[in-house]
Design an enzyme around this catalytic site. Sequence first.
Site, PDB file in Angstrom:
ATOM      1  N   CYS A  33       0.823  -1.223   0.000  1.00  0.00           N
ATOM      2  CA  CYS A  33       0.000   0.000   0.000  1.00  0.00           C
ATOM      3  C   CYS A  33       0.850   1.264   0.000  1.00  0.00           C
ATOM      4  O   CYS A  33       0.330   2.364  -0.158  1.00  0.00           O
ATOM      5  CB  CYS A  33      -0.963  -0.006   1.180  1.00  0.00           C
ATOM      6  SG  CYS A  33      -2.055  -1.439   1.163  1.00  0.00           S
ATOM      7  N   HIS A  36      -3.268   7.098   2.125  1.00  0.00           N
ATOM      8  CA  HIS A  36      -3.710   5.780   1.682  1.00  0.00           C
ATOM      9  C   HIS A  36      -5.063   5.491   2.344  1.00  0.00           C
ATOM     10  O   HIS A  36      -5.230   5.662   3.551  1.00  0.00           O
ATOM     11  CB  HIS A  36      -2.667   4.739   2.095  1.00  0.00           C
ATOM     12  CG  HIS A  36      -3.158   3.333   1.985  1.00  0.00           C
ATOM     13  ND1 HIS A  36      -3.735   2.841   0.827  1.00  0.00           N
ATOM     14  CD2 HIS A  36      -3.177   2.316   2.889  1.00  0.00           C
ATOM     15  CE1 HIS A  36      -4.074   1.578   1.029  1.00  0.00           C
ATOM     16  NE2 HIS A  36      -3.756   1.238   2.264  1.00  0.00           N
ATOM     17  N   ASN A  40     -10.231  -0.353   0.427  1.00  0.00           N
ATOM     18  CA  ASN A  40      -8.769  -0.270   0.336  1.00  0.00           C
ATOM     19  C   ASN A  40      -8.304  -0.975  -0.941  1.00  0.00           C
ATOM     20  O   ASN A  40      -8.327  -2.199  -1.026  1.00  0.00           O
ATOM     21  CB  ASN A  40      -8.168  -0.929   1.586  1.00  0.00           C
ATOM     22  CG  ASN A  40      -6.652  -0.927   1.591  1.00  0.00           C
ATOM     23  OD1 ASN A  40      -6.014  -0.663   0.580  1.00  0.00           O
ATOM     24  ND2 ASN A  40      -6.080  -1.245   2.736  1.00  0.00           N
TER      25      ASN A  40
HETATM   26  N1  COA Z   1     -18.305  -7.851  10.986  1.00  0.00           N
HETATM   27  C1  COA Z   1     -18.763  -8.015  12.223  1.00  0.00           C
HETATM   28  N2  COA Z   1     -17.968  -8.223  13.278  1.00  0.00           N
HETATM   29  C2  COA Z   1     -16.647  -8.236  13.060  1.00  0.00           C
HETATM   30  C3  COA Z   1     -16.095  -8.065  11.781  1.00  0.00           C
HETATM   31  C4  COA Z   1     -16.980  -7.852  10.707  1.00  0.00           C
HETATM   32  N3  COA Z   1     -16.551  -7.668   9.449  1.00  0.00           N
HETATM   33  N4  COA Z   1     -14.761  -8.132  11.878  1.00  0.00           N
HETATM   34  C5  COA Z   1     -14.459  -8.332  13.171  1.00  0.00           C
HETATM   35  N5  COA Z   1     -15.606  -8.402  13.872  1.00  0.00           N
HETATM   36  C6  COA Z   1     -15.766  -8.611  15.312  1.00  0.00           C
HETATM   37  C7  COA Z   1     -14.609  -9.337  15.916  1.00  0.00           C
HETATM   38  O1  COA Z   1     -14.787 -10.742  15.780  1.00  0.00           O
HETATM   39  C8  COA Z   1     -14.655  -8.864  17.335  1.00  0.00           C
HETATM   40  O2  COA Z   1     -15.641  -9.603  18.011  1.00  0.00           O
HETATM   41  P1  COA Z   1     -15.360 -10.131  19.500  1.00  0.00           P
HETATM   42  O3  COA Z   1     -15.124  -8.899  20.309  1.00  0.00           O
HETATM   43  O4  COA Z   1     -16.620 -10.850  19.803  1.00  0.00           O
HETATM   44  O5  COA Z   1     -14.157 -10.996  19.358  1.00  0.00           O
HETATM   45  C9  COA Z   1     -15.162  -7.432  17.222  1.00  0.00           C
HETATM   46  O6  COA Z   1     -15.776  -7.335  15.940  1.00  0.00           O
HETATM   47  C10 COA Z   1     -14.073  -6.399  17.322  1.00  0.00           C
HETATM   48  O7  COA Z   1     -13.028  -6.803  16.453  1.00  0.00           O
HETATM   49  P2  COA Z   1     -11.721  -5.986  16.362  1.00  0.00           P
HETATM   50  O8  COA Z   1     -10.763  -6.685  15.463  1.00  0.00           O
HETATM   51  O9  COA Z   1     -11.293  -5.614  17.735  1.00  0.00           O
HETATM   52  O10 COA Z   1     -12.252  -4.663  15.634  1.00  0.00           O
HETATM   53  P3  COA Z   1     -11.525  -3.311  15.415  1.00  0.00           P
HETATM   54  O11 COA Z   1     -12.296  -2.205  16.025  1.00  0.00           O
HETATM   55  O12 COA Z   1     -10.044  -3.393  15.693  1.00  0.00           O
HETATM   56  O13 COA Z   1     -11.664  -3.120  13.835  1.00  0.00           O
HETATM   57  C11 COA Z   1     -10.454  -3.362  11.785  1.00  0.00           C
HETATM   58  C12 COA Z   1     -11.086  -4.070  12.972  1.00  0.00           C
HETATM   59  C13 COA Z   1      -9.842  -4.403  10.866  1.00  0.00           C
HETATM   60  C14 COA Z   1     -11.520  -2.574  11.045  1.00  0.00           C
HETATM   61  C15 COA Z   1      -9.372  -2.365  12.303  1.00  0.00           C
HETATM   62  O14 COA Z   1      -8.545  -3.015  13.243  1.00  0.00           O
HETATM   63  C16 COA Z   1      -8.534  -1.818  11.214  1.00  0.00           C
HETATM   64  O15 COA Z   1      -9.003  -1.093  10.357  1.00  0.00           O
HETATM   65  N6  COA Z   1      -7.220  -2.102  11.211  1.00  0.00           N
HETATM   66  C17 COA Z   1      -6.342  -1.669  10.147  1.00  0.00           C
HETATM   67  C18 COA Z   1      -6.442  -2.634   9.004  1.00  0.00           C
HETATM   68  C19 COA Z   1      -5.883  -2.075   7.728  1.00  0.00           C
HETATM   69  O16 COA Z   1      -6.040  -0.926   7.446  1.00  0.00           O
HETATM   70  N7  COA Z   1      -5.228  -2.934   6.941  1.00  0.00           N
HETATM   71  C20 COA Z   1      -4.667  -2.576   5.706  1.00  0.00           C
HETATM   72  C21 COA Z   1      -3.531  -1.642   5.909  1.00  0.00           C
HETATM   73  S1  COA Z   1      -2.827  -1.214   4.410  1.00  0.00           S
END
Ligand code: COA
Length: 329
Positions: free
Chosen positions: A113, A254, A284
């Site tokens: 990215c 990004h 993304n």
């Molecule tokens: N739909 C519903 N629930 C979801 C889900 C989805 N698509 N994805 C995860 N969950 C659930 C998880 O299972 C978790 O449940 P639990 O508490 O019962 O275990 C809960 O939601 C919270 O998950 P978590 O991973 O803590 O969420 P978060 O607030 O950290 O958000 C992302 C997750 C991926 C959106 C966030 O961490 C993020 O954007 N990270 C950066 C990723 C990125 O940008 N990657 C590319 C970089 S180039």
Amino acid sequence: MATGLAVIGSGSAAPKASLNNDGLSKIVDTSDEWISTRTGIRSRYLASPQESLSQLSAIAAQNALSMAQVGATDIDLILLATSTPDDLFGSACQIQAEIGAKHAVAFDLTAACSGFVFGMITAAQFIRTGVYRNVLLIGADVLSRWVDWTDRRSCVLFGDGAGAVVLQANEIDHLLGFALHSDGCLHDCLNVQYQGESRPLTGGINVSQGTYQPISMNGKEVYRFAVNRVPEIVEKALFQAELTTDDIDWLLLHQANQRILDAVAKRLKVPAEKVISNIANYGNTSAATIPLALDATVRQGYIQPGDTIAASGFGAGLSWGAAIFQWQR
Ligand code: COA
């Protein structure tokens, strides 16, 4: 000899089909509410098996060349920033053939990215040293090929697309500053890892035969990394340019997550109206997000000639970078 450079045209392309969050909820256990509040994403374009990365890139490239009013045969170098080439040997040459840039040397650059920003700085070295005059820089990815469509934690984030810019030698240098970084110790946070099985050949010689595994991501780590490192590197590039955030017209990050865009802008004290975002409609698209969003904002008439843009890419590697440049079309 002109040893500066100007960004003089942009173009983009997206696949035909789009999938919104409700559609995604039919594949994995998720909801429009969860995805839009946690990421800002509402829909994403997904390439069909008939739509190749090279085709999307060629369309984006042609649009950029036509805005720049530069002919394909005047291009000296094509840089394709991608992690998802149609051909592991590289796809830049296919694009060269497709658009008829017969005098250009063409190669791929892989920095996930961060690829577009890394590509812009690579292109700048060729231009500033007087080696090449016209460079076509493409950022394109078809990550849908490598997404685990059963993993709701990652599949909701990604989409496909291509964006391109034309960089040209210029008396005045409109690339005002940059900074690039990598930290391979954090490689495990985000990768598409090759995995193979041992295949005995002869005489005790074994080789590995296999393929790439789907995207593996530690979302929380990547989130933390982005909101900490991105403001830092934008500040560093601005410092090199002898500018402050008050001097920029646009913050072009990004497009990974709207919450990351908001948090970075807040840390940099950049008001929301200067933050470019098209993540709601594209998700993304990896190396494509910055040129896609740039092109849309230019074509909507928001970005004006002379505007100063602070762009920052970040992602797998882990890698991150920032470039401060002025739009010149
Ligand atoms: N739909 C519903 N629930 C979801 C889900 C989805 N698509 N994805 C995860 N969950 C659930 C998880 O299972 C978790 O449940 P639990 O508490 O019962 O275990 C809960 O939601 C919270 O998950 P978590 O991973 O803590 O969420 P978060 O607030 O950290 O958000 C992302 C997750 C991926 C959106 C966030 O961490 C993020 O954007 N990270 C950066 C990723 C990125 O940008 N990657 C590319 C970089 S180039």
